[in-house]
Design a protein around this motif. Structure first.
Motif, short mmCIF file in Angstrom:
data_model
loop_
_atom_site.label_atom_id
_atom_site.label_comp_id
_atom_site.label_asym_id
_atom_site.label_seq_id
_atom_site.Cartn_x
_atom_site.Cartn_y
_atom_site.Cartn_z
N LEU A 21 0.83 -1.20 0.00
CA LEU A 21 0.00 0.00 0.00
C LEU A 21 0.87 1.26 0.00
N GLY A 22 1.93 1.24 0.80
CA GLY A 22 2.84 2.38 0.85
C GLY A 22 3.51 2.64 -0.49
N VAL A 23 3.99 1.60 -1.14
CA VAL A 23 4.63 1.76 -2.44
C VAL A 23 3.62 2.25 -3.48
N PHE A 24 2.42 1.69 -3.43
CA PHE A 24 1.36 2.09 -4.35
C PHE A 24 1.03 3.57 -4.19
N TYR A 25 0.86 4.02 -2.95
CA TYR A 25 0.53 5.42 -2.72
C TYR A 25 1.68 6.32 -3.15
N LEU A 26 2.90 5.93 -2.86
CA LEU A 26 4.05 6.75 -3.25
C LEU A 26 4.13 6.87 -4.77
N ALA A 27 3.87 5.78 -5.48
CA ALA A 27 3.87 5.83 -6.94
C ALA A 27 2.79 6.78 -7.45
N LEU A 28 1.59 6.70 -6.86
CA LEU A 28 0.51 7.59 -7.28
C LEU A 28 0.85 9.05 -7.01
N HIS A 30 3.79 10.41 -7.13
CA HIS A 30 4.71 10.88 -8.17
C HIS A 30 4.00 11.02 -9.52
N ILE A 31 3.06 10.16 -9.80
CA ILE A 31 2.35 10.22 -11.08
C ILE A 31 1.33 11.37 -11.10
N TRP A 32 0.55 11.48 -10.04
CA TRP A 32 -0.57 12.42 -10.01
C TRP A 32 -0.31 13.68 -9.19
N GLY A 33 0.83 13.75 -8.54
CA GLY A 33 1.17 14.95 -7.78
C GLY A 33 0.43 15.09 -6.46
N PHE A 34 0.07 13.95 -5.86
CA PHE A 34 -0.57 14.00 -4.55
C PHE A 34 0.40 14.57 -3.52
N SER A 35 -0.14 15.18 -2.50
CA SER A 35 0.68 15.79 -1.46
C SER A 35 1.16 14.78 -0.42
#
Length: 72
Positions: A21-28, A30-35
């Motif tokens: 879950l952590g890796v998935f969120y971190l990837a998102l 970087h892709i979508w510019g989440f804070s």
């Protein structure tokens, strides 16, 4: 620390998915510019580490109480 079998099994399954879950969120992030990608990922890693340690202690206690004959 003593956990009943059902609690141990549930926590063990959850703990296996938390790092993903952590890796998935971190990837998102970087892709979508989440804070707060790094902060949230580091928090997830800390929770996963705490859970793994808790489960290891519980497993060790279970092994000790059962003469080391259980598969963990």
């Amino acid at each position: 620390m003593r956990l009943n079998d059902k609690t141990y099994d549930i926590l063990n399954k959850i703990q296996r998915w938390i790092p993903a879950l952590g890796v998935f969120y971190l990837a998102l992030c970087h892709i979508w510019g989440f804070s707060y990608g790094d902060e949230i990922n580091n928090t997830i890693v800390a929770v996963a580490t705490l859970m793994a340690t808790t489960l290891e202690i519980a497993n060790g206690q279970y092994q000790k109480d059962n003469g080391g004959n259980a598969n963990g």
